[in-house]
Design a protein around this motif. Structure first.
Motif, mmCIF file in Angstrom:
data_model
loop_
_atom_site.group_PDB
_atom_site.id
_atom_site.type_symbol
_atom_site.label_atom_id
_atom_site.label_comp_id
_atom_site.label_asym_id
_atom_site.label_seq_id
_atom_site.Cartn_x
_atom_site.Cartn_y
_atom_site.Cartn_z
ATOM 1 N N ALA A 105 0.839 -1.207 0.000
ATOM 2 C CA ALA A 105 0.000 0.000 0.000
ATOM 3 C C ALA A 105 0.868 1.249 0.000
ATOM 4 N N LEU A 106 1.923 1.239 0.798
ATOM 5 C CA LEU A 106 2.828 2.383 0.875
ATOM 6 C C LEU A 106 3.473 2.652 -0.484
ATOM 7 N N ARG A 107 3.780 1.587 -1.192
ATOM 8 C CA ARG A 107 4.340 1.734 -2.546
ATOM 9 C C ARG A 107 3.396 2.506 -3.452
ATOM 10 N N ARG A 108 2.101 2.184 -3.373
ATOM 11 C CA ARG A 108 1.114 2.857 -4.222
ATOM 12 C C ARG A 108 0.865 4.298 -3.773
ATOM 13 N N ILE A 109 0.875 4.511 -2.464
ATOM 14 C CA ILE A 109 0.638 5.860 -1.932
ATOM 15 C C ILE A 109 1.764 6.807 -2.341
ATOM 16 N N ILE A 110 2.996 6.357 -2.179
ATOM 17 C CA ILE A 110 4.135 7.213 -2.510
ATOM 18 C C ILE A 110 4.214 7.476 -4.011
ATOM 19 N N SER A 111 3.785 6.504 -4.817
ATOM 20 C CA SER A 111 3.842 6.681 -6.272
ATOM 21 C C SER A 111 2.795 7.673 -6.787
ATOM 22 N N LEU A 112 1.927 8.174 -5.915
ATOM 23 C CA LEU A 112 0.985 9.231 -6.322
ATOM 24 C C LEU A 112 1.731 10.488 -6.769
ATOM 25 N N ARG A 113 2.999 10.575 -6.420
ATOM 26 C CA ARG A 113 3.828 11.712 -6.810
ATOM 27 C C ARG A 113 3.800 11.940 -8.322
ATOM 28 N N SER A 114 3.733 10.859 -9.090
ATOM 29 C CA SER A 114 3.741 10.977 -10.551
ATOM 30 C C SER A 114 2.426 11.512 -11.110
ATOM 31 N N ARG A 115 1.359 11.453 -10.267
ATOM 32 C CA ARG A 115 0.019 11.910 -10.669
ATOM 33 C C ARG A 115 -0.502 11.148 -11.889
ATOM 34 N N LYS A 116 -0.056 9.919 -12.045
ATOM 35 C CA LYS A 116 -0.555 9.041 -13.095
ATOM 36 C C LYS A 116 -1.373 7.922 -12.461
ATOM 37 N N GLU A 117 -2.471 7.544 -13.124
ATOM 38 C CA GLU A 117 -3.348 6.465 -12.638
ATOM 39 C C GLU A 117 -3.703 6.662 -11.169
ATOM 40 N N ILE A 118 -4.092 7.870 -10.824
ATOM 41 C CA ILE A 118 -4.377 8.214 -9.430
ATOM 42 C C ILE A 118 -5.474 7.328 -8.840
ATOM 43 N N LYS A 119 -6.550 7.149 -9.573
ATOM 44 C CA LYS A 119 -7.688 6.369 -9.069
ATOM 45 C C LYS A 119 -7.278 4.924 -8.797
ATOM 46 N N LYS A 120 -6.518 4.337 -9.710
ATOM 47 C CA LYS A 120 -6.072 2.953 -9.539
ATOM 48 C C LYS A 120 -5.163 2.822 -8.315
ATOM 49 N N LYS A 121 -4.268 3.774 -8.134
ATOM 50 C CA LYS A 121 -3.345 3.722 -7.005
ATOM 51 C C LYS A 121 -4.073 3.889 -5.675
ATOM 52 N N LEU A 122 -5.058 4.761 -5.636
ATOM 53 C CA LEU A 122 -5.838 4.957 -4.414
ATOM 54 C C LEU A 122 -6.628 3.704 -4.064
ATOM 55 N N PHE A 123 -7.220 3.088 -5.081
ATOM 56 C CA PHE A 123 -7.972 1.850 -4.846
ATOM 57 C C PHE A 123 -7.042 0.756 -4.340
ATOM 58 N N ASP A 124 -5.892 0.597 -5.004
ATOM 59 C CA ASP A 124 -4.933 -0.444 -4.606
ATOM 60 C C ASP A 124 -4.452 -0.242 -3.179
ATOM 61 N N ALA A 125 -4.139 1.005 -2.830
ATOM 62 C CA ALA A 125 -3.642 1.295 -1.486
ATOM 63 C C ALA A 125 -4.681 0.928 -0.428
ATOM 64 N N ALA A 126 -5.928 1.345 -0.649
ATOM 65 C CA ALA A 126 -7.004 1.026 0.303
ATOM 66 C C ALA A 126 -7.249 -0.481 0.351
ATOM 67 N N PHE A 127 -7.143 -1.132 -0.795
ATOM 68 C CA PHE A 127 -7.352 -2.585 -0.868
ATOM 69 C C PHE A 127 -6.308 -3.321 -0.025
ATOM 70 N N TRP A 128 -5.026 -2.951 -0.196
ATOM 71 C CA TRP A 128 -3.963 -3.635 0.548
ATOM 72 C C TRP A 128 -4.058 -3.377 2.050
ATOM 73 N N ILE A 129 -4.361 -2.137 2.428
ATOM 74 C CA ILE A 129 -4.488 -1.825 3.852
ATOM 75 C C ILE A 129 -5.685 -2.561 4.454
ATOM 76 N N SER A 130 -6.746 -2.719 3.675
ATOM 77 C CA SER A 130 -7.923 -3.457 4.153
ATOM 78 C C SER A 130 -7.585 -4.925 4.391
ATOM 79 N N LEU A 131 -6.774 -5.504 3.505
ATOM 80 C CA LEU A 131 -6.336 -6.890 3.709
ATOM 81 C C LEU A 131 -5.494 -6.997 4.976
ATOM 82 N N ALA A 132 -4.621 -6.017 5.186
ATOM 83 C CA ALA A 132 -3.812 -6.009 6.410
ATOM 84 C C ALA A 132 -4.691 -5.887 7.646
ATOM 85 N N THR A 133 -5.754 -5.089 7.538
ATOM 86 C CA THR A 133 -6.672 -4.875 8.655
ATOM 87 C C THR A 133 -7.413 -6.154 9.022
ATOM 88 N N LEU A 134 -7.710 -6.984 8.031
ATOM 89 C CA LEU A 134 -8.363 -8.266 8.308
ATOM 90 C C LEU A 134 -7.492 -9.144 9.201
#
Length: 307
Positions: A105-134
């Motif tokens: 998730a941290l990988r996807r969050i930090i890569s927001l710097r490029s401002r490319k595929e923002i929606k995909k990166k936000l979804f992926d980050a939340a998805f991975w953190i949700s799996l960790a939360t389980l």
């Protein structure tokens, strides 16, 4: 000299640190594993070591990709040494896997710097953190990083603020469906899920005191220099460095509130601390001092493995 050897990024460094992690993992499991040896136990431990290696490779990848350090291998050296200093971080399989999900998730969050595929990166980050939360409820604190990143990168489109919630909802639906199909009782699953503990008496041992003192001392000292260096970074890179600091603070909160008080809760601190220490090692002009910091960690890890 160790610092000179790791001062340039080379593939052999990953092999060396991987071998070190393997030795630490084997010694730790030989002294702490209570299960009778079987094929099932072997594959379970092999999987957990694979998770540990994957964490190392993910850390190396996103740090190098986003220029969080210079082109060296200090970050993986620090990660390996921190694990060796505190091998208890390998003891809890749930936290070990949850940490890998947080790193993804941290990988996807930090890569927001490029401002490319923002929606995909936000979804992926939340998805991975949700799996960790389980696996570990308090990993949910890392959701904070998503919204901090949105603010730091001035991403104001309301759709982008909703997408992380969709990622959370997807994991919740999948998890609920799996529990229904497999007959897992949700009430039983949630039993103890939200527990908090401020009882640190179980950490009152020589190994834990030495390890915790070293980690917190190194981290505190290096953080001052790390935060001072943020202003010197290019404007587009500053949010990434702020996120690293935020992730280390969240990891400290997790250490305080975690119901696990056996050292395994420190696992979430190791990656951000490795990045912070790597940046500090880069600016030290005195080679003897740099070598000294590394040698202290090596001696401490050997001492803790013996104790």
């Amino acid at each position: 000299m160790i610092s000179s050897f790791f001062s340039k990024a080379k593939p052999i460094h990953l092999l060396v640190v991987s071998a070190m992690l393997f030795v630490v993992f084997v010694i730790t499991k030989m002294t702490t594993l209570t299960e009778t040896f079987s094929v099932e136990v072997f594959f379970k431990q092999a999987f957990l070591f694979g998770v540990c290696l994957a964490s190392l490779f993910v850390l190396d990848f996103f740090v190098s990709k986003n220029n969080l350090t210079k082109r060296n291998s200090y970050k993986i050296l620090m990660f390996g040494l921190f694990v060796a200093v505190l091998p208890e971080t390998l003891g809890n399989s749930k936290l070990l896997v949850a940490n890998l999900f947080v790193l993804l998730a941290l990988r996807r969050i930090i890569s927001l710097r490029s401002r490319k595929e923002i929606k995909k990166k936000l979804f992926d980050a939340a998805f991975w953190i949700s799996l960790a939360t389980l696996l570990f409820f308090w990993a949910s604190l890392f959701y904070i990083l998503i919204f901090v990143a949105l603010l730091l990168h001035s991403i104001v489109d309301i759709k982008n603020w909703i997408i992380p919630l969709i990622g959370v909802l997807c994991v919740a639906i999948i998890a609920a469906s799996y529990m229904i199909v497999t007959g897992i009782d949700i009430e039983t699953y949630l039993h103890g899920f939200f527990d908090v503990s401020f009882d640190f008496t179980s950490l009152n041992s020589k190994r834990m005191i030495i390890a915790a003192t070293l980690l917190l001392s190194y981290g505190t000292w290096a953080s001052f220099y790390f935060m001072r260096s943020i202003k010197q970074q290019l404007k587009s890179y500053r949010p990434s460095f702020v996120i690293v600091i935020m992730s280390s603070l969240i990891a400290l909160i997790i250490i305080l509130v975690s119901p696990y008080k056996d050292g395994s809760e420190f696992i979430f601190l190791l990656a951000p601390l490795s990045i912070i220490m790597s940046n500090y090692l880069e600016i030290i002009p005195e080679r003897w001092f740099k070598e000294g910091l590394i040698m202290v960690l090596i001696f401490a890890s050997l001492l803790n493995l013996i104790l």
